[in-house]
Design a protein around this motif. Structure first.
Motif, mmCIF file in Angstrom:
data_model
loop_
_atom_site.group_PDB
_atom_site.id
_atom_site.type_symbol
_atom_site.label_atom_id
_atom_site.label_comp_id
_atom_site.label_asym_id
_atom_site.label_seq_id
_atom_site.Cartn_x
_atom_site.Cartn_y
_atom_site.Cartn_z
ATOM 1 N N THR A 137 -2.266 4.675 -1.914
ATOM 2 C CA THR A 137 -3.153 5.330 -2.864
ATOM 3 C C THR A 137 -2.497 6.585 -3.436
ATOM 4 O OG1 THR A 137 -4.206 6.653 -1.126
ATOM 5 C CG2 THR A 137 -5.137 4.463 -1.570
ATOM 6 N N ASP A 138 -3.247 7.293 -4.248
ATOM 7 C CA ASP A 138 -2.754 8.557 -4.809
ATOM 8 C C ASP A 138 -2.397 9.563 -3.716
ATOM 9 O OD1 ASP A 138 -3.054 7.560 -7.302
ATOM 10 O OD2 ASP A 138 -4.909 8.613 -7.778
ATOM 11 N N CYS A 192 -0.815 -1.472 -6.728
ATOM 12 C CA CYS A 192 -1.132 -0.347 -5.865
ATOM 13 C C CYS A 192 -2.326 0.404 -6.456
ATOM 14 C CB CYS A 192 0.063 0.590 -5.708
ATOM 15 S SG CYS A 192 1.528 -0.192 -4.970
ATOM 16 N N ILE A 193 -3.146 0.962 -5.596
ATOM 17 C CA ILE A 193 -4.341 1.662 -6.057
ATOM 18 C C ILE A 193 -3.956 3.100 -6.396
ATOM 19 C CG2 ILE A 193 -6.762 2.145 -5.565
ATOM 20 C CD1 ILE A 193 -6.013 -0.794 -5.565
ATOM 21 N N LEU A 226 4.202 4.911 4.333
ATOM 22 C CA LEU A 226 5.038 5.467 3.275
ATOM 23 C C LEU A 226 5.524 6.857 3.632
ATOM 24 C CD1 LEU A 226 6.231 5.313 0.426
ATOM 25 C CD2 LEU A 226 4.022 6.094 -0.461
ATOM 26 N N LEU A 227 4.674 7.652 4.239
ATOM 27 C CA LEU A 227 5.073 9.004 4.625
ATOM 28 C C LEU A 227 6.125 8.969 5.724
ATOM 29 C CD1 LEU A 227 4.755 12.054 4.443
ATOM 30 C CD2 LEU A 227 2.827 11.880 6.042
ATOM 31 N N ASP A 228 5.958 8.075 6.703
ATOM 32 C CA ASP A 228 6.921 8.003 7.801
ATOM 33 C C ASP A 228 8.306 7.591 7.302
ATOM 34 O OD1 ASP A 228 4.997 8.737 9.613
ATOM 35 O OD2 ASP A 228 4.467 6.676 10.165
ATOM 36 N N ALA A 273 4.105 11.730 0.109
ATOM 37 C CA ALA A 273 5.494 11.268 0.229
ATOM 38 C C ALA A 273 6.396 11.795 -0.874
ATOM 39 C CB ALA A 273 5.533 9.742 0.231
ATOM 40 N N ALA A 274 5.845 12.188 -2.014
ATOM 41 C CA ALA A 274 6.649 12.591 -3.166
ATOM 42 C C ALA A 274 7.636 13.712 -2.861
ATOM 43 C CB ALA A 274 5.731 12.976 -4.325
#
Length: 398
Positions: free
Chosen positions: A277-278, A299-300, A256-258, A284-285
């Motif tokens: 996760t959180d 999603c956790i 997700l970050l990539d 990524a936010a």
């Protein structure tokens, strides 16, 4: 061979010695056997020697230069009703090419290929660029050889959407995609904007080999390596703006970050990605400030993820949070900063109260659709909430 009266030859399929003579104004004649009554033209009887006795010549009786439709209309066994029906069909105007192209575009791939064999006109229409704008190959588990043939000979440069289904954990020649095939697809279809892959092994297909024109990427039940979205700085990544991940357990926080740090995502849908996760949402936010639609299912995540969603994703117009069992009132209150939010879908459990949802309705001015699930509500209670907020449509699903 054809019928007498059309080509002057023997009628096909009648057998040896069972030959038809020309139309003599009264009926069909043949050498052997008597004609069945259904083979006589309407308005007359059949004699012992197979010659129709009396009766006017039907209007559809074919002559030496008659067409196939006229031959069918006057053919023995047709009857008076068939003559009338054939005349009506001949008088009916044909559909324009533009309508047929739209119909062919809605057909599955196999039916499009079959339609090209009907006649020359349909063959030309089936090869029209508009017919191949959206191609769905997912109902068929095709081979790489078949896909190569489609890329080289069938798919036009106007292709916009392509759906494909491969084989998970496939090896060697069983793999559907390869870097060379994607390079040919990129060259052949420069307007390809949406690529949907299902059950496709992507472990040996680099992410940077995806066509650069793709803006919407949908992956379902695919195999991806750990660093699949991580590309070299010297290679420009695909300009993906809409990403949908469905049932890929290996998709995790670093994926997700990539993907979020490389592209300006407008839509993000994560379904069945238990590795998110959180902490992944928190990292990524800051890169998802232009995000307009966010879907998180299975999603956790908990309150911490909602805090960073409300802090950074302030352009959200659609938000769906499903099966978030750790979400509480504290996390739900954190999204009061989403002033542009229009649609909110929530699964409420014991940790979230209905009063908090009502508070969101009071502070979110553009919220016009609220969909609640997870908890059983009385219709009378939902009716009272709807009366207090007439600008918002409230629905409930179990």
């Amino acid at each position: 061979m054809g019928w007498w009266g059309v080509t002057g030859q023997e009628a096909p399929g009648r057998g040896h010695g069972n030959k038809w003579h020309k139309w003599d104004g009264r009926g069909w004649m043949r050498h052997r056997g008597s004609m069945r009554r259904s083979e006589a033209a309407p308005g007359g009887a059949v004699g012992k020697k197979g010659v129709k006795q009396g009766g006017p010549e039907p209007s559809g009786a074919p002559g030496p230069t008659g067409t196939c439709e006229a031959a069918l209309a006057g053919r023995a066994g047709a009857g008076e009703g068939f003559v009338v029906a054939t005349a009506a069909m001949a008088a009916r105007p044909a559909l324009p090419d533009s309508v047929l192209v739209q119909v062919l575009a809605l057909l599955p791939l196999r039916d499009r290929l079959r339609a090209a064999r009907v006649c020359r006109r349909w063959q030309q229409l089936a090869q029209d660029r508009a017919v191949w704008t959206h191609v769905d190959l997912s109902p068929h588990r095709i081979s790489r050889r078949t896909l190569w043939h489609l890329v080289r000979h069938r798919l036009p440069d106007s292709l916009s959407t392509l759906r494909m289904r491969g084989a998970p954990r496939s090896g060697g020649k069983q793999r559907l995609l390869s870097p060379a095939l994607l390079a040919a697809l990129r060259k052949r279809c420069p307007q390809l904007h949406r690529l949907c892959l299902t059950e496709t092994d992507l472990r040996h297909v680099p992410y940077e080999s995806m066509p650069a024109s793709v803006t919407t990427l949908e992956l379902s039940l695919c195999d991806i390596p750990d660093a699949w979205f991580c590309v070299s700085p010297s290679v420009p990544p695909p300009q993906v703006q809409h990403l949908a991940i469905d049932s890929i357990p290996t998709f995790s926080d670093h994926h997700l970050l990539d993907i979020s740090s490389q592209n300006h995502l407008k839509t993000l849908s994560l379904c069945g990605t238990y590795g998110v996760t959180d902490m992944g949402i928190q990292a990524a936010a800051p890169h998802l400030e232009e995000l307009e639609r966010l879907t998180l299912r299975h999603c956790i995540i908990g309150d911490a993820a909602m805090v960073f969603i409300g802090r950074h994703m302030k352009q959200l117009r659609y938000l769906e949070i499903s099966n978030a069992y750790f979400l509480t009132n504290r996390g739900l209150v954190a999204i009061v900063t989403l002033e542009h939010l229009e649609t909110l879908c929530l699964d409420l459990y014991d940790l979230v109260s209905l009063g908090t949802v009502i508070a969101l309705l009071q502070v979110l001015p553009r919220l016009n659709h609220l969909k609640l699930g997870g908890t059983c509500f009385e219709d009378e209670l939902l009716g009272k909430i709807q009366e207090n907020f007439p600008h918002c449509t409230i629905s409930h699903t179990l």
